[in-house]
Design an enzyme around this catalytic site. Structure first.
Site, short mmCIF file in Angstrom:
data_model
loop_
_atom_site.label_atom_id
_atom_site.label_comp_id
_atom_site.label_asym_id
_atom_site.label_seq_id
_atom_site.Cartn_x
_atom_site.Cartn_y
_atom_site.Cartn_z
N LYS A 56 0.78 -1.01 0.09
CA LYS A 56 -0.04 0.52 0.15
C LYS A 56 0.85 1.82 0.39
O LYS A 56 1.25 2.66 -0.85
CB LYS A 56 -1.05 -0.38 0.92
CG LYS A 56 -1.48 -1.08 1.35
CD LYS A 56 -2.97 -1.34 2.66
CE LYS A 56 -3.49 -2.75 2.37
NZ LYS A 56 -4.36 -2.75 3.75
N GLN A 89 -4.71 -1.03 9.60
CA GLN A 89 -4.07 -2.54 9.21
C GLN A 89 -4.96 -3.89 10.05
O GLN A 89 -5.24 -3.68 11.15
CB GLN A 89 -3.26 -3.05 8.62
CG GLN A 89 -3.21 -4.63 8.04
CD GLN A 89 -3.67 -4.15 6.92
OE1 GLN A 89 -3.25 -3.19 5.96
NE2 GLN A 89 -3.63 -4.70 6.69
N ASP A 135 -10.95 2.62 4.06
CA ASP A 135 -11.74 1.38 3.84
C ASP A 135 -12.92 1.57 4.00
O ASP A 135 -14.18 0.22 3.29
CB ASP A 135 -11.50 0.71 5.04
CG ASP A 135 -9.74 -0.20 5.66
OD1 ASP A 135 -9.39 -0.55 4.41
OD2 ASP A 135 -9.45 -0.50 6.25
N1 GUN Z 1 -6.65 -6.63 6.13
C1 GUN Z 1 -7.16 -7.60 5.42
N2 GUN Z 1 -8.33 -6.55 4.30
C2 GUN Z 1 -7.94 -6.09 4.69
C3 GUN Z 1 -8.61 -4.42 3.80
O1 GUN Z 1 -8.99 -3.94 2.92
N3 GUN Z 1 -8.80 -3.05 5.25
C4 GUN Z 1 -7.98 -3.03 6.53
N4 GUN Z 1 -7.81 -1.79 6.87
N5 GUN Z 1 -7.52 -4.46 6.57
C5 GUN Z 1 -7.46 -5.95 6.23
#
Ligand code: GUN
Length: 302
Positions: free
Chosen positions: A52, A96, A119
């Site tokens: 990311k 995350q 998100d």
């Molecule tokens: N963990 C697995 N997929 C995601 C996601 O799309 N966003 C976040 N914040 N954590 C994750």
């Protein structure tokens, strides 16, 4: 059967986001800011966060990663989130997941400013999706819709079966496909007869995290197969049963192979399918960049 190429669609999204950021920078003198918060050292999360950060930097986003020790207290973590809420340089925040077990995910996420929820996980974001008024969607479901749009697959009137009811994928994609006029059924661990339900589907969205759970005998001829599962296998028999030849070669070299929730032998019955790896997974990070740009645009009121 036609492969839906996540890499190709992701590249297109990245190109569009980068171009728009450049033009907004000229107009406003600012670029979008994204901060990712990671707590602890879950190996998979560390890999995701790195990708990311790398993509954000490549597209001209002001990217920051805050790495906190698993021992951080609830107060410190919430304090950090509140700081980011107040920071004018930060347009999007992503915490995350999963957080270390001692934290209650919602107790933490509830402190994030919904206007900075990159998100779209918070109740406000999910509510807007249900009301069909949203501009920002959770990254993985958003990536699925972009793939469908790119390959001109119209879901109107389709019988779609979503397998999995997580708040990250299953629930939002079910609402989003309903808004696009599909007839959606959501299956989960307590579904009485999963094969019977899946067999009726014109499109299957599998988001469970179980290797090959959707077998070839469960798929209708001509169905569209969307596979969200990313399963890492390291037992030879399992790799041979579930992984493509390419992943079997990887197993020989690296000791593991990746496969999806949809069995590889089901692809031959489909009209379109997303491979694993190389399908939906590649879209998720690109959509986070797209979301960050949307949040930035809302904040600077372009
Ligand atoms: N963990 C697995 N997929 C995601 C996601 O799309 N966003 C976040 N914040 N954590 C994750």
């Amino acid at each position: 059967m036609k492969k839906l190429d996540g890499k190709e669609v992701s590249a297109k999204i990245q190109e569009q986001v980068k171009a728009e950021i450049e033009s907004l920078k000229e107009k406003t003198g600012r670029v979008p800011g994204l901060t990712v918060v990671i707590v602890g050292d879950d190996p998979a999360s560390k890999i995701y966060v790195r990708s990311k950060d790398k993509m954000a930097a490549k597209l001209g986003i002001n990217s920051r990663v805050i790495r906190l020790d698993a021992e951080v207290s609830r107060q410190e973590l919430i304090g950090k989130i509140k700081e980011l809420n107040e920071d004018d340089e930060v347009d999007g925040v992503l915490v995350q997941l999963p957080l270390p077990g001692k934290f209650d995910t919602w107790d933490i996420l509830d402190h994030l400013d919904p206007g900075k929820d990159a998100d779209s996980f918070l109740p406000a974001g999910l509510g807007m999706i249900l009301l069909n008024r949203s501009r920002v969607f959770p990254c993985t479901p958003a990536g699925i819709l972009k793939i469908l749009e790119y390959y001109e697959i119209d879901v109107t009137g389709m019988d779609v079966v979503v397998v999995g009811r997580s708040f990250i994928v299953g629930k939002p994609i079910a609402a989003m496909l309903t808004n696009l006029h599909a007839t959606v059924t959501v299956c989960h661990t307590r579904t009485k007869d999963l094969p019977a339900v899946v067999r009726r589907a014109d499109m299957v969205v599998a988001a469970v995290g179980k290797a090959g759970i959707i077998g070839p005998d469960m798929v209708k001829e001509g169905a569209v197969l969307i596979d969200v599962g990313v399963n890492r296998l390291n037992k030879k028999e399992e790799v041979e049963r579930y992984c493509t030849e390419r992943q079997q070669e990887k197993f020989v070299k690296k000791g593991y192979g990746i496969c999806g929730d949809i069995h590889k032998d089901a692809y031959a019955k489909s009209s379109y399918y997303t491979p694993v790896p190389g399908g939906v997974g590649l879209m998720t990070v690109a959509m986070l960049m797209h979301n960050t740009l949307q949040l930035f645009k809302k904040r600077v009121k372009t």
